[in-house]
Design a protein around this motif. Structure first.
Motif, PDB file in Angstrom:
ATOM      1  N   ALA A  55       1.225  -1.313  -0.300  1.00  0.00           N
ATOM      2  CA  ALA A  55      -0.061   0.003  -0.226  1.00  0.00           C
ATOM      3  C   ALA A  55       0.792   1.122  -0.362  1.00  0.00           C
ATOM      4  O   ALA A  55       1.183   2.179  -0.277  1.00  0.00           O
ATOM      5  CB  ALA A  55      -0.580   0.175   1.123  1.00  0.00           C
ATOM      6  N   GLY A  56       2.004   1.094   0.913  1.00  0.00           N
ATOM      7  CA  GLY A  56       2.531   2.123   0.786  1.00  0.00           C
ATOM      8  C   GLY A  56       3.487   2.798  -0.457  1.00  0.00           C
ATOM      9  O   GLY A  56       3.572   3.588  -0.924  1.00  0.00           O
ATOM     10  N   PHE A  57       3.563   1.645  -1.510  1.00  0.00           N
ATOM     11  CA  PHE A  57       4.449   2.518  -2.686  1.00  0.00           C
ATOM     12  C   PHE A  57       2.951   2.160  -3.958  1.00  0.00           C
ATOM     13  O   PHE A  57       3.366   3.002  -4.400  1.00  0.00           O
ATOM     14  CB  PHE A  57       4.739   0.290  -2.746  1.00  0.00           C
ATOM     15  CG  PHE A  57       6.367   0.447  -2.764  1.00  0.00           C
ATOM     16  CD1 PHE A  57       7.385   0.892  -3.426  1.00  0.00           C
ATOM     17  CD2 PHE A  57       6.831  -0.588  -1.986  1.00  0.00           C
ATOM     18  CE1 PHE A  57       8.624   0.910  -3.032  1.00  0.00           C
ATOM     19  CE2 PHE A  57       8.130  -0.366  -1.303  1.00  0.00           C
ATOM     20  CZ  PHE A  57       8.997   0.014  -2.415  1.00  0.00           C
ATOM     21  N   ALA A  58       2.162   1.881  -3.706  1.00  0.00           N
ATOM     22  CA  ALA A  58       1.003   2.099  -4.541  1.00  0.00           C
ATOM     23  C   ALA A  58       0.352   3.509  -4.565  1.00  0.00           C
ATOM     24  O   ALA A  58      -0.151   3.602  -5.286  1.00  0.00           O
ATOM     25  CB  ALA A  58      -0.323   1.190  -4.226  1.00  0.00           C
ATOM     26  N   THR A  81      -9.798   8.024  -2.920  1.00  0.00           N
ATOM     27  CA  THR A  81      -8.810   6.635  -3.525  1.00  0.00           C
ATOM     28  C   THR A  81      -7.733   5.881  -2.940  1.00  0.00           C
ATOM     29  O   THR A  81      -7.763   5.241  -2.803  1.00  0.00           O
ATOM     30  CB  THR A  81      -8.118   7.490  -4.962  1.00  0.00           C
ATOM     31  OG1 THR A  81      -9.024   8.224  -5.478  1.00  0.00           O
ATOM     32  CG2 THR A  81      -7.627   6.547  -5.932  1.00  0.00           C
ATOM     33  N   ALA A  82      -6.828   6.460  -1.893  1.00  0.00           N
ATOM     34  CA  ALA A  82      -6.447   6.159  -1.564  1.00  0.00           C
ATOM     35  C   ALA A  82      -6.740   5.791   0.161  1.00  0.00           C
ATOM     36  O   ALA A  82      -5.826   4.113  -0.242  1.00  0.00           O
ATOM     37  CB  ALA A  82      -4.986   7.794  -1.060  1.00  0.00           C
ATOM     38  N   LEU A 114      -7.314   0.007   1.763  1.00  0.00           N
ATOM     39  CA  LEU A 114      -8.172  -1.207   2.625  1.00  0.00           C
ATOM     40  C   LEU A 114      -8.569  -2.553   1.899  1.00  0.00           C
ATOM     41  O   LEU A 114      -8.700  -3.422   2.360  1.00  0.00           O
ATOM     42  CB  LEU A 114      -9.524  -0.299   2.761  1.00  0.00           C
ATOM     43  CG  LEU A 114     -10.081   0.313   3.727  1.00  0.00           C
ATOM     44  CD1 LEU A 114     -11.312   1.420   4.140  1.00  0.00           C
ATOM     45  CD2 LEU A 114     -10.245  -0.068   5.086  1.00  0.00           C
ATOM     46  N   GLY A 115      -8.320  -1.946   0.532  1.00  0.00           N
ATOM     47  CA  GLY A 115      -8.539  -2.844  -0.188  1.00  0.00           C
ATOM     48  C   GLY A 115      -7.668  -4.507  -0.496  1.00  0.00           C
ATOM     49  O   GLY A 115      -7.732  -4.944  -0.406  1.00  0.00           O
ATOM     50  N   PHE A 119      -6.125  -9.967   4.264  1.00  0.00           N
ATOM     51  CA  PHE A 119      -6.679 -10.319   5.995  1.00  0.00           C
ATOM     52  C   PHE A 119      -7.478 -11.538   4.707  1.00  0.00           C
ATOM     53  O   PHE A 119      -7.329 -12.337   5.741  1.00  0.00           O
ATOM     54  CB  PHE A 119      -7.476 -10.042   6.616  1.00  0.00           C
ATOM     55  CG  PHE A 119      -8.101 -10.450   7.465  1.00  0.00           C
ATOM     56  CD1 PHE A 119      -6.967 -10.439   8.738  1.00  0.00           C
ATOM     57  CD2 PHE A 119      -9.566 -10.267   7.669  1.00  0.00           C
ATOM     58  CE1 PHE A 119      -7.601 -10.657   9.943  1.00  0.00           C
ATOM     59  CE2 PHE A 119      -9.771 -11.283   8.490  1.00  0.00           C
ATOM     60  CZ  PHE A 119      -8.584 -11.812   9.836  1.00  0.00           C
ATOM     61  N   LEU A 120      -8.005 -11.589   3.792  1.00  0.00           N
ATOM     62  CA  LEU A 120      -8.917 -12.849   3.350  1.00  0.00           C
ATOM     63  C   LEU A 120      -7.775 -13.896   2.911  1.00  0.00           C
ATOM     64  O   LEU A 120      -7.766 -15.407   3.132  1.00  0.00           O
ATOM     65  CB  LEU A 120      -9.562 -12.200   2.043  1.00  0.00           C
ATOM     66  CG  LEU A 120     -10.487 -11.446   2.808  1.00  0.00           C
ATOM     67  CD1 LEU A 120     -12.020 -11.187   1.550  1.00  0.00           C
ATOM     68  CD2 LEU A 120     -11.566 -12.445   2.882  1.00  0.00           C
TER      69      LEU A 120
END
Length: 101
Positions: free
Chosen positions: A24-27, A36-37, A42-43, A49-50
């Motif tokens: 997430a930090g890279f994305a 959006t962030a 969260l996505g 997690f799933l």
């Protein structure tokens, strides 16, 4: 006697939280709007997690039912904490020049 399967699930969630936060930090780019962030973060966290729920249930196969149920959600707090921590550290390290301006 501690349950080895639950210990493995707990530490696996910590590692997956760090991996998800790093991704997430890279994305997330500095110009990304807040909605959006947050959605991207969260996505990514939910996806990992799933994945960890599936892996946790595999670790707990052959264990009593109560251990199998607990393996599904044991270690959720460290997962969330490490996810946020890794995301903030990676994002700050990558974009500190644009943050300080």
């Amino acid at each position: 006697m501690p349950n080895v399967a639950l210990d493995r699930v707990y530490y696996m969630r910590i590692v997956l939280g760090i991996i998800a936060g790093t991704i997430a930090g890279f994305a997330i780019a500095p110009g990304t709007d807040q909605g959006t962030a947050v959605g991207m973060a969260l996505g990514i966290a939910i996806a990992f997690f799933l994945i960890s729920v599936v892996i946790g249930r595999m670790f707990a196969k052959g264990q009593p039912k109560e251990v199998q149920k607990k393996a599904g959600y044991d270690g959720i707090v460290p997962f969330i904490f490490m996810n946020i921590l890794a995301m903030v550290i990676v994002y700050t390290a990558l974009h500190q020049g644009s943050i300080l301006k």
